[in-house]
Design a protein around this motif. Structure first.
Motif, PDB file in Angstrom:
ATOM      1  N   ILE A  62     -10.584   0.840 -14.334  1.00  0.00           N
ATOM      2  CA  ILE A  62     -10.152  -0.021 -13.225  1.00  0.00           C
ATOM      3  C   ILE A  62      -9.116   0.706 -12.371  1.00  0.00           C
ATOM      4  N   ILE A  63      -8.159   1.356 -13.017  1.00  0.00           N
ATOM      5  CA  ILE A  63      -7.108   2.065 -12.273  1.00  0.00           C
ATOM      6  C   ILE A  63      -7.695   3.207 -11.463  1.00  0.00           C
ATOM      7  N   ILE A  64      -8.540   4.023 -12.100  1.00  0.00           N
ATOM      8  CA  ILE A  64      -9.101   5.188 -11.429  1.00  0.00           C
ATOM      9  C   ILE A  64     -10.012   4.781 -10.269  1.00  0.00           C
ATOM     10  N   GLU A  65     -10.759   3.698 -10.436  1.00  0.00           N
ATOM     11  CA  GLU A  65     -11.685   3.252  -9.387  1.00  0.00           C
ATOM     12  C   GLU A  65     -10.982   2.603  -8.197  1.00  0.00           C
ATOM     13  N   ASN A  66      -9.749   2.129  -8.407  1.00  0.00           N
ATOM     14  CA  ASN A  66      -9.069   1.374  -7.351  1.00  0.00           C
ATOM     15  C   ASN A  66      -7.795   2.013  -6.806  1.00  0.00           C
ATOM     16  N   ALA A  67      -7.272   2.994  -7.499  1.00  0.00           N
ATOM     17  CA  ALA A  67      -5.974   3.549  -7.106  1.00  0.00           C
ATOM     18  C   ALA A  67      -5.969   4.095  -5.694  1.00  0.00           C
ATOM     19  N   TYR A  68      -7.082   4.655  -5.254  1.00  0.00           N
ATOM     20  CA  TYR A  68      -7.126   5.282  -3.922  1.00  0.00           C
ATOM     21  C   TYR A  68      -6.801   4.299  -2.801  1.00  0.00           C
ATOM     22  N   LYS A  69      -7.006   3.009  -3.048  1.00  0.00           N
ATOM     23  CA  LYS A  69      -6.728   1.996  -2.027  1.00  0.00           C
ATOM     24  C   LYS A  69      -5.230   1.741  -1.875  1.00  0.00           C
ATOM     25  N   TYR A  70      -4.458   2.135  -2.861  1.00  0.00           N
ATOM     26  CA  TYR A  70      -3.045   1.751  -2.908  1.00  0.00           C
ATOM     27  C   TYR A  70      -2.079   2.937  -2.883  1.00  0.00           C
ATOM     28  N   ILE A  71      -2.604   4.139  -3.018  1.00  0.00           N
ATOM     29  CA  ILE A  71      -1.722   5.290  -3.177  1.00  0.00           C
ATOM     30  C   ILE A  71      -1.851   6.243  -1.993  1.00  0.00           C
ATOM     31  N   LYS A  72      -0.780   6.929  -1.678  1.00  0.00           N
ATOM     32  CA  LYS A  72      -0.811   7.941  -0.632  1.00  0.00           C
ATOM     33  C   LYS A  72      -1.729   9.093  -1.053  1.00  0.00           C
ATOM     34  N   ASN A  73      -2.214   9.837  -0.059  1.00  0.00           N
ATOM     35  CA  ASN A  73      -3.111  10.955  -0.358  1.00  0.00           C
ATOM     36  C   ASN A  73      -2.475  11.970  -1.303  1.00  0.00           C
ATOM     37  N   GLU A  74      -1.159  12.169  -1.138  1.00  0.00           N
ATOM     38  CA  GLU A  74      -0.470  13.146  -1.975  1.00  0.00           C
ATOM     39  C   GLU A  74       0.176  12.488  -3.195  1.00  0.00           C
ATOM     40  N   GLY A  75      -0.140  11.217  -3.431  1.00  0.00           N
ATOM     41  CA  GLY A  75       0.473  10.482  -4.535  1.00  0.00           C
ATOM     42  C   GLY A  75      -0.060  10.906  -5.892  1.00  0.00           C
ATOM     43  N   LYS A  76       0.613  10.424  -6.940  1.00  0.00           N
ATOM     44  CA  LYS A  76       0.226  10.773  -8.306  1.00  0.00           C
ATOM     45  C   LYS A  76       0.117   9.505  -9.162  1.00  0.00           C
ATOM     46  N   VAL A  77      -0.791   9.546 -10.114  1.00  0.00           N
ATOM     47  CA  VAL A  77      -0.961   8.457 -11.069  1.00  0.00           C
ATOM     48  C   VAL A  77      -0.621   8.982 -12.461  1.00  0.00           C
ATOM     49  N   PHE A  78       0.309   8.288 -13.133  1.00  0.00           N
ATOM     50  CA  PHE A  78       0.728   8.651 -14.486  1.00  0.00           C
ATOM     51  C   PHE A  78       0.175   7.616 -15.458  1.00  0.00           C
ATOM     52  N   LEU A  79      -0.616   8.051 -16.430  1.00  0.00           N
ATOM     53  CA  LEU A  79      -1.200   7.136 -17.397  1.00  0.00           C
ATOM     54  C   LEU A  79      -0.929   7.626 -18.810  1.00  0.00           C
ATOM     55  N   GLU A  80      -0.482   6.709 -19.654  1.00  0.00           N
ATOM     56  CA  GLU A  80      -0.331   7.065 -21.068  1.00  0.00           C
ATOM     57  C   GLU A  80      -1.630   6.766 -21.793  1.00  0.00           C
ATOM     58  N   LYS A 136       0.855  -1.187   0.000  1.00  0.00           N
ATOM     59  CA  LYS A 136       0.000   0.000   0.000  1.00  0.00           C
ATOM     60  C   LYS A 136       0.891   1.238   0.000  1.00  0.00           C
ATOM     61  N   ASP A 137       0.251   2.394   0.042  1.00  0.00           N
ATOM     62  CA  ASP A 137       0.955   3.677   0.206  1.00  0.00           C
ATOM     63  C   ASP A 137       2.024   3.920  -0.856  1.00  0.00           C
ATOM     64  N   PHE A 138       1.664   3.679  -2.093  1.00  0.00           N
ATOM     65  CA  PHE A 138       2.585   4.010  -3.184  1.00  0.00           C
ATOM     66  C   PHE A 138       2.622   5.525  -3.373  1.00  0.00           C
ATOM     67  N   ASP A 139       3.815   6.030  -3.666  1.00  0.00           N
ATOM     68  CA  ASP A 139       3.952   7.446  -3.983  1.00  0.00           C
ATOM     69  C   ASP A 139       3.472   7.730  -5.395  1.00  0.00           C
ATOM     70  N   ILE A 140       3.721   6.766  -6.279  1.00  0.00           N
ATOM     71  CA  ILE A 140       3.368   6.938  -7.691  1.00  0.00           C
ATOM     72  C   ILE A 140       2.878   5.612  -8.269  1.00  0.00           C
ATOM     73  N   ILE A 141       1.850   5.689  -9.083  1.00  0.00           N
ATOM     74  CA  ILE A 141       1.404   4.552  -9.895  1.00  0.00           C
ATOM     75  C   ILE A 141       1.563   4.965 -11.352  1.00  0.00           C
ATOM     76  N   VAL A 142       2.190   4.119 -12.143  1.00  0.00           N
ATOM     77  CA  VAL A 142       2.365   4.405 -13.571  1.00  0.00           C
ATOM     78  C   VAL A 142       1.780   3.253 -14.385  1.00  0.00           C
ATOM     79  N   SER A 143       1.294   3.580 -15.564  1.00  0.00           N
ATOM     80  CA  SER A 143       0.774   2.507 -16.416  1.00  0.00           C
ATOM     81  C   SER A 143       0.596   2.989 -17.852  1.00  0.00           C
ATOM     82  N   ASN A 144       0.893   2.086 -18.771  1.00  0.00           N
ATOM     83  CA  ASN A 144       0.535   2.245 -20.176  1.00  0.00           C
ATOM     84  C   ASN A 144      -0.303   1.021 -20.525  1.00  0.00           C
ATOM     85  N   PRO A 145      -1.565   1.017 -20.103  1.00  0.00           N
ATOM     86  CA  PRO A 145      -2.401  -0.174 -20.284  1.00  0.00           C
ATOM     87  C   PRO A 145      -2.921  -0.291 -21.711  1.00  0.00           C
ATOM     88  N   PRO A 146      -3.537  -1.416 -22.062  1.00  0.00           N
ATOM     89  CA  PRO A 146      -4.167  -1.542 -23.384  1.00  0.00           C
ATOM     90  C   PRO A 146      -5.218  -0.448 -23.559  1.00  0.00           C
TER      91      PRO A 146
END
Length: 272
Positions: free
Chosen positions: A221-239, A177-187
Motif C-alpha cells: 500500500i505504501i509503495i503503490e501510493n507514496a508517489y502521490k504524497y512525496i516530493k520527487n527527491e523525497g525518501k521513504v523509510f520502512l522498518e 502533499k509534498d512530504f520530504d520523508i515518509i516513515v513507517s513501521n507497519p504491521p
C-alpha cells in the motif's frame, strides 16, 4: 515480608521467564513507587500486605504472558518515556535505527521539512523525530481514535508540539502533499505466523502485528501510493526484519540498513 524477601520471591517465580530477574525488580519499583537505589539500600523495609498481594498478582500476570510494559504503562524509546497499554504496540530498540537514520538525513536537509509517519501507534517514531528536529512538521496517522489519543498523550508528555495526529486508514485521510520523508513501521508479521509467536507478543494488539498472508500487505500500500504524497527527491523509510523482501517489490533506488545483530532492518527508498 520485607523488600528483599519479596524480590527474591518474585525472581524465583519468574525464573523461567526471559529477563525474569529484571522484570521482577521493575515490577517491585512500580508497585512500591520506589527507585532502584531506594530498594537496594533499604532491603529490610516491611512491605504492606496489600502491596505484597498486588505484586504477586502482577507477577502471575507476567507468567501468563502479560508484557510488563502494559502493567507499568511505560516504555523508553530514544531516551524518551512513552505511555503504552494494550491498545498500542510496545516500541522496540531495533526501531531506533530507523529514527536515528531519519534524524540524520533530516538534520542535513537545512530547510523546514515535512514528514509523514504512517501507523504511528504510541507515536514513538513521529514524536522522537519531531523532538529531535525543530524545523520539522510531522503528521502522524493511525486507524483508531483510541490509538491516536495515546499518541497525543505521549506528545504532550514529551513536550512535543510540532506534530499533528490524524485518524486515517493509511493514506485515506491525508490532505497534505509534498512530504520530504515518509516513515513507517507497519504491521509485518504473516497472518499464519502470529499464532506461533510467544504469548507475550500475542498479547500485543493483533491489528498492529498482522501484515497479511505474506506480511507485506501494508508495504505494498505504501509503495503503490507514496508517489502521490512525496516530493520527487523525497525518501521513504520502512522498518522490516527482512528489508530486502520489500526491495523486491519496487523498481526504485533503495538502500538497506542493518540492525545491531546484522539483520536487514530498515529500507530507504528514493527516486520517486
Amino acid at each position: 515480608m520485607n523488600i528483599s524477601e519479596l524480590l527474591v520471591n518474585g525472581k524465583h517465580l519468574l525464573k523461567d521467564i526471559e529477563d525474569g530477574n529484571i522484570k521482577a525488580r521493575i515490577l517491585l519499583e512500580y508497585i512500591l513507587k520506589l527507585s532502584r537505589e531506594k530498594i537496594v539500600s533499604n532491603p529490610n523495609i516491611e512491605v504492606s500486605d496489600n502491596n505484597v498481594e498486588s505484586y504477586l498478582n502482577k507477577i502471575n500476570d507476567i507468567k501468563n504472558g502479560m508484557p510488563i510494559q502494559y502493567i507499568t504503562n511505560k516504555q523508553e524509546f530514544m531516551k524518551l518515556n512513552f505511555y503504552v497499554d494494550k491498545n498500542v504496540l510496545i516500541p522496540q530498540p531495533d526501531t531506533e535505527i530507523l529514527v536515528e537514520k531519519a534524524i540524520e538525513i533530516c538534520n542535513n536537509h537545512g530547510n523546514d521539512i515535512k514528514i509523514l509517519d504512517l501507523c504511528t501507534g504510541s507515536g514513538a517514531i513521529g514524536i522522537s523525530i519531531a523532538k529531535n528536529i525543530k524545523n520539522a512538521k510531522v503528521y502522524a496517522t493511525d486507524i483508531k481514535n483510541t490509538v491516536i489519543d495515546i499518541a497525543k498523550q505521549n506528545a504532550k508528555q514529551n513536550n512535543v508540539d510540532n506534530i499533528e495526529f490524524i485518524v486515517s486508514d493509511m493514506f485515506e485521510n491525508i490532505q497534505e502533499k509534498d512530504f520530504d520523508i515518509i516513515v513507517s513501521n507497519p504491521p509485518y508479521i504473516e497472518t499464519d505466523v502470529i499464532k506461533t509467536l510467544p504469548t507475550e507478543v500475542r498479547n500485543e494488539p493483533i491489528i498492529a502485528l498482522d501484515g497479511g498472508k505474506d506480511g507485506l500487505k501494508f508495504y505494498k500500500i505504501i509503495i503503490e501510493n507514496a508517489y502521490k504524497y512525496i516530493k520527487n527527491e523525497g525518501k521513504v523509510f520502512l522498518e522490516y526484519n527482512q528489508a530486502k523482501s520489500v526491495g523486491e517489490l519496487i523498481n526504485l533506488n533503495y538502500s538497506i540498513i542493518e540492525d545491531l545483530a546484522g539483520n536487514d532492518r530498515v529500507i530507504i527508498i528514493k527516486g520517486w
